[in-house]
Design a protein around this motif. Structure first.
Motif, mmCIF file in Angstrom:
data_model
loop_
_atom_site.group_PDB
_atom_site.id
_atom_site.type_symbol
_atom_site.label_atom_id
_atom_site.label_comp_id
_atom_site.label_asym_id
_atom_site.label_seq_id
_atom_site.Cartn_x
_atom_site.Cartn_y
_atom_site.Cartn_z
ATOM 1 N N HIS A 1 0.824 -1.206 0.000
ATOM 2 C CA HIS A 1 0.000 0.000 0.000
ATOM 3 C C HIS A 1 0.862 1.261 0.000
ATOM 4 N N ASP B 1 1.287 3.404 -2.127
ATOM 5 C CA ASP B 1 0.683 4.563 -2.797
ATOM 6 C C ASP B 1 -0.394 5.248 -1.965
ATOM 7 N N SER B 2 -0.752 4.682 -0.802
ATOM 8 C CA SER B 2 -1.838 5.263 -0.028
ATOM 9 C C SER B 2 -1.605 5.076 1.460
ATOM 10 N N GLU C 1 -3.696 5.960 3.782
ATOM 11 C CA GLU C 1 -4.949 5.497 4.377
ATOM 12 C C GLU C 1 -5.151 4.004 4.171
ATOM 13 N N ASP C 2 -4.898 3.520 2.964
ATOM 14 C CA ASP C 2 -5.088 2.094 2.700
ATOM 15 C C ASP C 2 -4.167 1.244 3.572
ATOM 16 N N HIS D 1 4.715 9.641 2.645
ATOM 17 C CA HIS D 1 3.723 10.540 2.045
ATOM 18 C C HIS D 1 3.779 11.954 2.586
ATOM 19 N N GLY E 1 0.119 14.299 2.663
ATOM 20 C CA GLY E 1 -0.481 13.154 2.000
ATOM 21 C C GLY E 1 -1.391 12.335 2.889
#
Length: 387
Positions: free
Chosen positions: A296, A298-299, A301-302, A329, A333
């Motif tokens: 994860h 790229d995110s 939150e994920d 992030h 982010g």
């Protein structure tokens, strides 16, 4: 003497992100901390997507068989919990089904994350990391009635204060000798503010500080070796290294084959629970942290929600993960709702900004003045490298 390197605005954002990540991932997981039965987690909460308060009954709680006088399992005749630390909570340990974080509010942080705040405040106050100062602050925080609202204290806290109550000097109060539960991911929760306080001094200083902090509470050579790898990962992400590249390097250092886990046709919960393990032991939890951070990447939150919903030792595993993806992030982010929804968001924001200002005063002043001027320019062009 060579001038100190300039810390860029992007690096300051990554430092903030790492610190917010410690608290966000912990608070998200708090209501389902140590839920090893995923079916019960889903029955009680469905899929967690935000901050929740704990249920009154914890289906897997073992506080009724955990020692209140020291580490591990045992009886409740000891009064370290109740009289020395976690004041007024002793009677909650002897009853089955009591939630580890009974009575806490949605978005509230557990004890280890609160100790990370203790470290952050101390560094901000003294403009540097100090083992002696941390011990002073830690003892004061833990032994002051009303300083926190948590019911549970990990074994290392109970052992430390068992020794302290017996008159052992604080610097010699760490948890026992190496044992099956000494090398625990819970020891990593307080590391990020210490690691990041060494951003100017370099990686060696950051690793040394992390190992020194661990030694104050955990006598574990194994945990210290993992801490060096973790420190390098957090440090390099704060400097701006590409996330997946940095995580792969950390995985290689501890012999974790991320590609093998990613090839399985499993969801995240199955990988954490069955491939690596969801318990506190560092050999289970650190591979799970790396897997979730990588998958994860790229995110933010994920990553943190996948950790929460995987159950097990998700609070402390989450704090370690949150610092990684937060550094990758940056605070910019992180979804604002996850920052603003923390129970103590305003106080935490103040503490993080005081930490930034204390450690990086010229850069913080330049940021405040316009956000684009470099600290070197603000200081009259003193030069130096840039992070």
């Amino acid at each position: 003497m060579a001038p100190l390197p300039v810390v860029s605005p992007a690096a300051l954002d990554r430092v903030r992100g790492a610190l917010w990540g410690v608290y966000i991932a912990d608070a998200l997981s708090m209501p389902v901390h140590w839920y090893y039965d995923i079916r019960r987690l889903q029955q009680d909460f469905g899929r967690i997507t935000g901050y929740e308060a704990p249920k009154k009954v914890h289906p897997g709680s073992i506080m009724s068989v955990s020692s209140t006088g020291g580490h591990g399992r045992g009886g409740q005749s000891g009064r370290i919990v109740g009289d020395i630390i976690n004041h007024g909570k002793h009677d909650r340990w002897g009853k089955p089904g009591v939630h580890y974080h009974e009575g806490m509010a949605a978005g509230e942080n557990t004890l280890n994350a609160l100790c990370a705040r203790v470290a952050t405040r101390g560094i901000a106050q003294r403009c540097a990391w100090s083992a002696e100062a941390f011990l002073e602050d830690y003892v004061k925080f833990m032994t002051t009635p009303g300083s926190h609202n948590d019911t549970y204290a990990e074994s290392y806290h109970r052992d430390f204060f068992r020794n302290w109550a017996a008159g052992v000097p604080p610097e010699k109060c760490s948890q026992g000798t190496e044992g099956h539960n000494t090398a625990s991911i819970g020891g990593f929760v307080t590391l990020p503010p210490v690691i990041l306080s060494c951003l100017r001094q370099g990686l060696d200083a950051a690793q040394d500080a992390a190992v020194r902090l661990l030694a104050l509470t955990h006598e574990s050579r194994a945990l210290g070796q993992y801490a060096k790898v973790y420190s390098q990962l957090v440090f390099e992400l704060a400097q701006g290294r590409e996330a997946k590249e940095a995580i792969r390097a950390a995985a290689a250092d501890v012999g974790v084959d991320l590609d093998k886990a990613l090839r399985y046709d499993y969801d995240d919960t199955t990988v954490v629970q069955r491939v690596y393990g969801s318990a506190c032991y560092i050999t289970d939890s650190f591979p799970s942290v790396l897997y979730l951070a990588y998958k994860h990447a790229d995110s933010f939150e994920d990553a943190v929600l996948a950790n929460t919903n995987a159950g097990g030792e998700n609070c402390h595993r989450g704090s370690a993960l949150g610092a990684i993806v937060g550094a990758a992030h940056g605070a910019s982010g992180i979804p604002p709702r996850l920052i603003e929804g923390l129970h103590d968001s305003r106080a935490i924001r103040t503490e993080i900004e005081q930490y930034i200002t204390a450690l990086f005063p010229e850069e913080a002043a330049a940021e405040k003045a316009g956000g684009v001027a470099t600290a070197a320019a603000a200081a009259g062009g003193s030069g130096g490298g840039e992070l």
